[in-house]
Design a protein around this motif. Sequence first.
Motif, PDB file in Angstrom:
ATOM      1  N   ALA A   1      -8.237  -5.179  -5.521  1.00 34.47           N
ATOM      2  CA  ALA A   1      -9.646  -5.176  -5.030  1.00 34.47           C
ATOM      3  C   ALA A   1     -10.267  -4.239  -4.127  1.00 34.47           C
ATOM      4  CB  ALA A   1      -9.796  -6.572  -4.544  1.00 34.47           C
ATOM      5  N   LYS A   2      -9.318  -3.687  -3.297  1.00 30.82           N
ATOM      6  CA  LYS A   2      -9.829  -2.532  -2.283  1.00 30.82           C
ATOM      7  C   LYS A   2      -9.631  -1.051  -2.825  1.00 30.82           C
ATOM      8  CE  LYS A   2      -9.233  -5.398   1.841  1.00 30.82           C
ATOM      9  NZ  LYS A   2      -8.494  -5.528   3.219  1.00 30.82           N
ATOM     10  N   GLY A   3      -9.159  -1.022  -3.942  1.00 36.00           N
ATOM     11  CA  GLY A   3      -8.740   0.273  -4.614  1.00 36.00           C
ATOM     12  C   GLY A   3      -7.711   0.847  -3.783  1.00 36.00           C
ATOM     13  N   GLN A   4      -6.725   0.167  -3.358  1.00 39.21           N
ATOM     14  CA  GLN A   4      -5.623   0.963  -2.500  1.00 39.21           C
ATOM     15  C   GLN A   4      -4.202   0.738  -2.954  1.00 39.21           C
ATOM     16  OE1 GLN A   4      -6.634  -0.975   1.236  1.00 39.21           O
ATOM     17  NE2 GLN A   4      -8.420   0.088   1.598  1.00 39.21           N
ATOM     18  N   GLU A   5      -3.536   1.459  -2.483  1.00 38.06           N
ATOM     19  CA  GLU A   5      -1.812   1.468  -3.019  1.00 38.06           C
ATOM     20  C   GLU A   5      -1.444   0.097  -2.007  1.00 38.06           C
ATOM     21  OE1 GLU A   5      -0.442   2.862  -5.122  1.00 38.06           O
ATOM     22  OE2 GLU A   5      -0.792   4.984  -5.615  1.00 38.06           O
ATOM     23  N   PRO A   6      -0.694  -0.721  -2.543  1.00 30.74           N
ATOM     24  CA  PRO A   6      -0.069  -1.896  -2.075  1.00 30.74           C
ATOM     25  C   PRO A   6       0.616  -1.635  -0.525  1.00 30.74           C
ATOM     26  CG  PRO A   6       0.080  -2.090  -4.232  1.00 30.74           C
ATOM     27  CD  PRO A   6      -0.120  -0.733  -4.044  1.00 30.74           C
ATOM     28  N   PHE A   7       0.283  -2.384   0.507  1.00 32.74           N
ATOM     29  CA  PHE A   7       1.212  -2.011   1.755  1.00 32.74           C
ATOM     30  C   PHE A   7       1.543  -3.650   2.200  1.00 32.74           C
ATOM     31  CE2 PHE A   7       0.486  -0.823   6.363  1.00 32.74           C
ATOM     32  CZ  PHE A   7       1.802  -0.936   6.577  1.00 32.74           C
TER      33      PHE A   7
ATOM     34  N   THR B   1      10.757  -3.971  -8.852  1.00 27.42           N
ATOM     35  CA  THR B   1      10.640  -4.122 -10.089  1.00 27.42           C
ATOM     36  C   THR B   1       8.900  -3.464 -10.314  1.00 27.42           C
ATOM     37  OG1 THR B   1      10.006  -6.280 -10.133  1.00 27.42           O
ATOM     38  CG2 THR B   1      12.124  -5.395 -10.518  1.00 27.42           C
ATOM     39  N   LYS B   2       8.376  -3.708  -9.390  1.00 29.52           N
ATOM     40  CA  LYS B   2       6.818  -3.382  -9.511  1.00 29.52           C
ATOM     41  C   LYS B   2       6.467  -2.098  -8.755  1.00 29.52           C
ATOM     42  CE  LYS B   2       5.386  -8.515  -9.217  1.00 29.52           C
ATOM     43  NZ  LYS B   2       4.818  -8.581 -10.410  1.00 29.52           N
ATOM     44  N   GLY B   3       7.503  -1.363  -8.371  1.00 32.12           N
ATOM     45  CA  GLY B   3       7.177   0.123  -8.124  1.00 32.12           C
ATOM     46  C   GLY B   3       6.910   0.093  -6.673  1.00 32.12           C
ATOM     47  N   VAL B   4       7.275  -0.929  -5.863  1.00 34.65           N
ATOM     48  CA  VAL B   4       7.253  -0.962  -4.330  1.00 34.65           C
ATOM     49  C   VAL B   4       8.177  -0.213  -3.755  1.00 34.65           C
ATOM     50  CG1 VAL B   4       6.477  -2.293  -2.317  1.00 34.65           C
ATOM     51  CG2 VAL B   4       5.543  -2.671  -4.480  1.00 34.65           C
ATOM     52  N   TRP B   5       8.224   0.607  -2.687  1.00 32.40           N
ATOM     53  CA  TRP B   5       9.122   1.343  -2.041  1.00 32.40           C
ATOM     54  C   TRP B   5       9.497   0.433  -0.686  1.00 32.40           C
ATOM     55  CZ3 TRP B   5      12.622   5.363  -3.169  1.00 32.40           C
ATOM     56  CH2 TRP B   5      12.241   6.153  -4.190  1.00 32.40           C
ATOM     57  N   ILE B   6      10.778  -0.035  -0.379  1.00 33.61           N
ATOM     58  CA  ILE B   6      11.055  -0.839   0.587  1.00 33.61           C
ATOM     59  C   ILE B   6      11.556   0.095   1.604  1.00 33.61           C
ATOM     60  CG2 ILE B   6      12.469  -2.823   1.345  1.00 33.61           C
ATOM     61  CD1 ILE B   6      10.187  -3.215  -1.238  1.00 33.61           C
ATOM     62  N   PHE B   7      10.962  -0.096   3.160  1.00 30.58           N
ATOM     63  CA  PHE B   7      11.317   0.579   4.272  1.00 30.58           C
ATOM     64  C   PHE B   7      11.803  -0.771   5.066  1.00 30.58           C
ATOM     65  CE2 PHE B   7       8.868   3.292   1.965  1.00 30.58           C
ATOM     66  CZ  PHE B   7       9.433   4.628   2.066  1.00 30.58           C
ATOM     67  N   ALA B   8      12.931  -0.522   5.960  1.00 27.06           N
ATOM     68  CA  ALA B   8      13.463  -1.323   7.040  1.00 27.06           C
ATOM     69  C   ALA B   8      13.376  -0.765   8.376  1.00 27.06           C
ATOM     70  CB  ALA B   8      14.615  -1.868   6.678  1.00 27.06           C
TER      71      ALA B   8
END
Length: 266
Positions: A111-117, A187-194
């Motif tokens: 809705a905000k036109g942004q990459e998921p964070f 699986t949804k293309g999100v990169w995971i950082f810890a």
Amino acid sequence: MVHGSKKIRGKQVNKVIDQEQNDEILYGRQVVLTILEEKKPINKVFIQKGLSGDKIQTILELVKQRQLVFQEVPKAKLDDLSQGQNHQGVVVTVPPVAYQSLEDCFALAEAKGQEPFFLILDGIEDPHNLGSIIRSADALGVHGIIIPKRRAASLTGIVAKTSTGALEHIPVVRVTNLGQVVDQLKTKGVWIFATDMAGQDIRSWNSQGPIAVIIGNEGQGVSKKLLDHADQTITIPMVGHVQSLNASVAASIIMYEVASKRIPMP
């Protein structure tokens, strides 16, 4: 009423609820004002006798407009309802907090036109820390916060008060297994950082694209299992004698590092 930390069969439960209606207790002028303005469900409003001021008057006007049940009570009653927290003379009872879904988080980003964070909180136990993280997350463009059901703070009145109304604007997802959610996000293309002491310096971190950041427990940090699930680890460089930060402070620094690359310059 049942307030705050309570022993149930040997387990600690950090909630403020009404035994008869299973309501949650929220408090604080800005929190209550936000709930009223957003037209969220409210069962009853309690206002301290003799209070005045613009914000109190606005709250009273909105209560009357919505024809809500309200009662003027002594301060001692509000102290009891809020378990002695800084209620600022206003308390409301609401239906139990409705956690949202991962789909809601992705929908907010779209809705905000942004990459998921997203933020994944690995066992944050202090409700004040959780509330502060939610407040910063709303300010810095996070689209969703994921918390575990066990051994972690949940959405309570203290969390809502500390978030100063931000809880009404950012999805919080509560899950049984964080590891499974991490795999689902991948699986949804999100990169995971810890976050980890041995991780990459966040100043050289590429935080572009769909990302989720795992913030660890106040004492133990991110669990080894989740570290193993992460695509990469990151760290905040520090030069002082104390090589650790409060969980909410660390989360805010990392969120700002991401926001600094995403929020357009005025």
